[in-house]
Design an enzyme around this catalytic site. Structure first.
Site, PDB file in Angstrom:
ATOM      1  N   ARG A   1       8.901  32.612 -17.467  1.00 56.38           N
ATOM      2  CA  ARG A   1       8.236  31.304 -17.380  1.00 56.38           C
ATOM      3  C   ARG A   1       6.728  31.486 -17.476  1.00 56.38           C
ATOM      4  O   ARG A   1       6.144  32.300 -16.768  1.00 56.38           O
ATOM      5  CB  ARG A   1       8.616  30.622 -16.055  1.00 56.38           C
ATOM      6  CG  ARG A   1       8.080  29.213 -15.932  1.00 56.38           C
ATOM      7  CD  ARG A   1       8.579  28.525 -14.667  1.00 56.38           C
ATOM      8  NE  ARG A   1       9.922  27.971 -14.784  1.00 56.38           N
ATOM      9  CZ  ARG A   1      10.242  26.873 -15.465  1.00 56.38           C
ATOM     10  NH1 ARG A   1       9.310  26.217 -16.118  1.00 56.38           N
ATOM     11  NH2 ARG A   1      11.479  26.439 -15.505  1.00 56.38           N
TER      12      ARG A   1
ATOM     13  N   ASP B   1       0.813  -1.226   0.000  1.00 56.13           N
ATOM     14  CA  ASP B   1       0.000   0.000   0.000  1.00 56.13           C
ATOM     15  C   ASP B   1       0.843   1.271   0.000  1.00 56.13           C
ATOM     16  O   ASP B   1       0.310   2.374   0.131  1.00 56.13           O
ATOM     17  CB  ASP B   1      -0.951   0.003   1.205  1.00 56.13           C
ATOM     18  CG  ASP B   1      -0.205  -0.106   2.529  1.00 56.13           C
ATOM     19  OD1 ASP B   1       1.036   0.042   2.527  1.00 56.13           O
ATOM     20  OD2 ASP B   1      -0.855  -0.333   3.567  1.00 56.13           O
TER      21      ASP B   1
ATOM     22  N   LYS C   1      14.843  35.010 -18.770  1.00 61.16           N
ATOM     23  CA  LYS C   1      13.815  33.976 -18.962  1.00 61.16           C
ATOM     24  C   LYS C   1      12.471  34.456 -18.417  1.00 61.16           C
ATOM     25  O   LYS C   1      12.403  35.045 -17.338  1.00 61.16           O
ATOM     26  CB  LYS C   1      14.229  32.688 -18.224  1.00 61.16           C
ATOM     27  CG  LYS C   1      13.205  31.575 -18.336  1.00 61.16           C
ATOM     28  CD  LYS C   1      13.777  30.239 -17.831  1.00 61.16           C
ATOM     29  CE  LYS C   1      13.641  30.063 -16.340  1.00 61.16           C
ATOM     30  NZ  LYS C   1      14.136  28.779 -15.854  1.00 61.16           N
TER      31      LYS C   1
ATOM     32  N   GLN D   1       9.087  27.356  -3.825  1.00 63.03           N
ATOM     33  CA  GLN D   1       7.890  28.058  -3.331  1.00 63.03           C
ATOM     34  C   GLN D   1       8.273  28.780  -2.040  1.00 63.03           C
ATOM     35  O   GLN D   1       8.060  28.280  -0.931  1.00 63.03           O
ATOM     36  CB  GLN D   1       6.772  27.030  -3.100  1.00 63.03           C
ATOM     37  CG  GLN D   1       5.460  27.601  -2.637  1.00 63.03           C
ATOM     38  CD  GLN D   1       4.605  28.193  -3.765  1.00 63.03           C
ATOM     39  OE1 GLN D   1       4.839  27.917  -4.928  1.00 63.03           O
ATOM     40  NE2 GLN D   1       3.633  29.007  -3.418  1.00 63.03           N
TER      41      GLN D   1
END
Ligand code: R5P
Length: 294
Positions: free
Chosen positions: A195, A38, A193, A96
């Site tokens: 994104r 599991d 860059k 984050q």
């Protein structure tokens, strides 16, 4: 003689574990790992431990590994370890660092706190720190050490590619590009860059002449591979003779290797912080030196 520090490792990271144990003169033991049908994990550590223990676990595919770290750190304490160091060459959940939208979890803070609660010292390599300037702010352990592999990658690139032009694919790579270029006096530049999504990036090349140059793209992480692929495409269109790639962390998720190769990239090199076929440079001496400093 103090009892030797023990390095605990997991089988899938044995290549780096052996090199690190050798470079830092550590005793070595493998953590036995069983996965139940599991998905639950059972771990088994050596039945008695010295007072100082180092756990090696690079945090690519991080979710199950964070549970492994919870189980191994608490068990190591129960078995006699008094000082625990985590060596996580790749540190996950660093992107984050703020809530970009109301209600979002600030993963960097939460995971960093969690690791600091488990370990006395944390060592990592080229962590993705963007809006915070030190690892200590992200992982508030008693000691939090961020190493950089840029000089090691620079030496390797220099040995493989005479007079390479080093290009960073985005603004954040500037720190590594500058350090690596300085090492061998290499020409260099950094792209801009934007994104738009996990696999959509726009890149603008720097104002550097690339015609007929052997270019090496240098970055901390290859994840979906689209950043490197897009930069490589533009460099080849602009006349670069060839484009090779050197990264610290070869995450290369799903079809990333194919994405990068189909953009025309030649050689792909990485450090052994994340096990991958592209591993060409060992971080073992770098980490061993940091362990000696603890
Ligand atoms: C981001 O700024 C990092 O330095 C890398 O450029 C990025 O994580 C690479 O991601 P991907 O391979 O998914 O484009």
């Amino acid at each position: 003689m103090p009892p030797p520090t023990l390095l605990l490792y997991f089988e899938d990271e044995s290549a780096l574990a052996f090199k690190l144990a050798d470079a830092a003169s550590l005793a070595l033991a493998c953590v036995e790992r069983h996965v139940f049908p599991d998905g639950e994990i059972k771990l088994r550590l050596p039945a008695s431990l010295p007072s100082r223990v180092v756990v090696l676990r690079s945090l690519h595919h991080p979710n199950a590994k964070l549970v492994e770290l919870l189980l191994s750190a608490r068990t190591a304490h129960a078995l006699g370890a008094e000082h625990l160091t985590l060596v996580a060459p790749y540190m996950a959940y660093m992107r984050q660092d703020v809530a970009f939208a109301p209600g979002e979890a600030v993963s960097q803070k939460i995971i960093g706190r969690h690791l600091a609660d488990l370990f006395d010292a944390v060592i990592t390599v080229d962590p993705h720190l963007h809006r915070v300037s030190t690892l200590q702010e992200a992982v508030p352990a008693k000691q939090a050490i961020a190493l950089t592999a840029a000089p090691l990658l620079a030496d390797f690139v220099h040995s493989q590619c005479a007079n390479a032009l080093l290009i960073g694919p985005d603004e954040e790579s500037e720190q590594w590009i500058t350090a690596a270029a300085r090492q061998h006096g290499l020409d260099h530049g950094v792209c801009r860059k934007t994104r738009h999504g996990d696999r959509q990036v726009d890149i603008r090349l720097p104002d550097v002449k690339v015609t007929d140059r052997n270019v090496v793209l240098l970055d901390d992480i290859a994840s979906s591979g689209h950043t490197l692929a897009q930069a490589a495409r533009l460099l080849l269109q602009a006349g670069a003779r060839r484009v090779d790639v050197a990264v610290t962390h070869a995450l290369f998720s799903q079809d990333a290797l194919e994405v990068v190769r189909s953009a025309g990239v030649g050689r792909i090199w990485s450090t052994d912080g994340v096990p991958h076929t592209s591993n060409s440079v060992s971080i073992a001496p770098l980490v061993a030196e940091a362990l000696r400093r603890l």
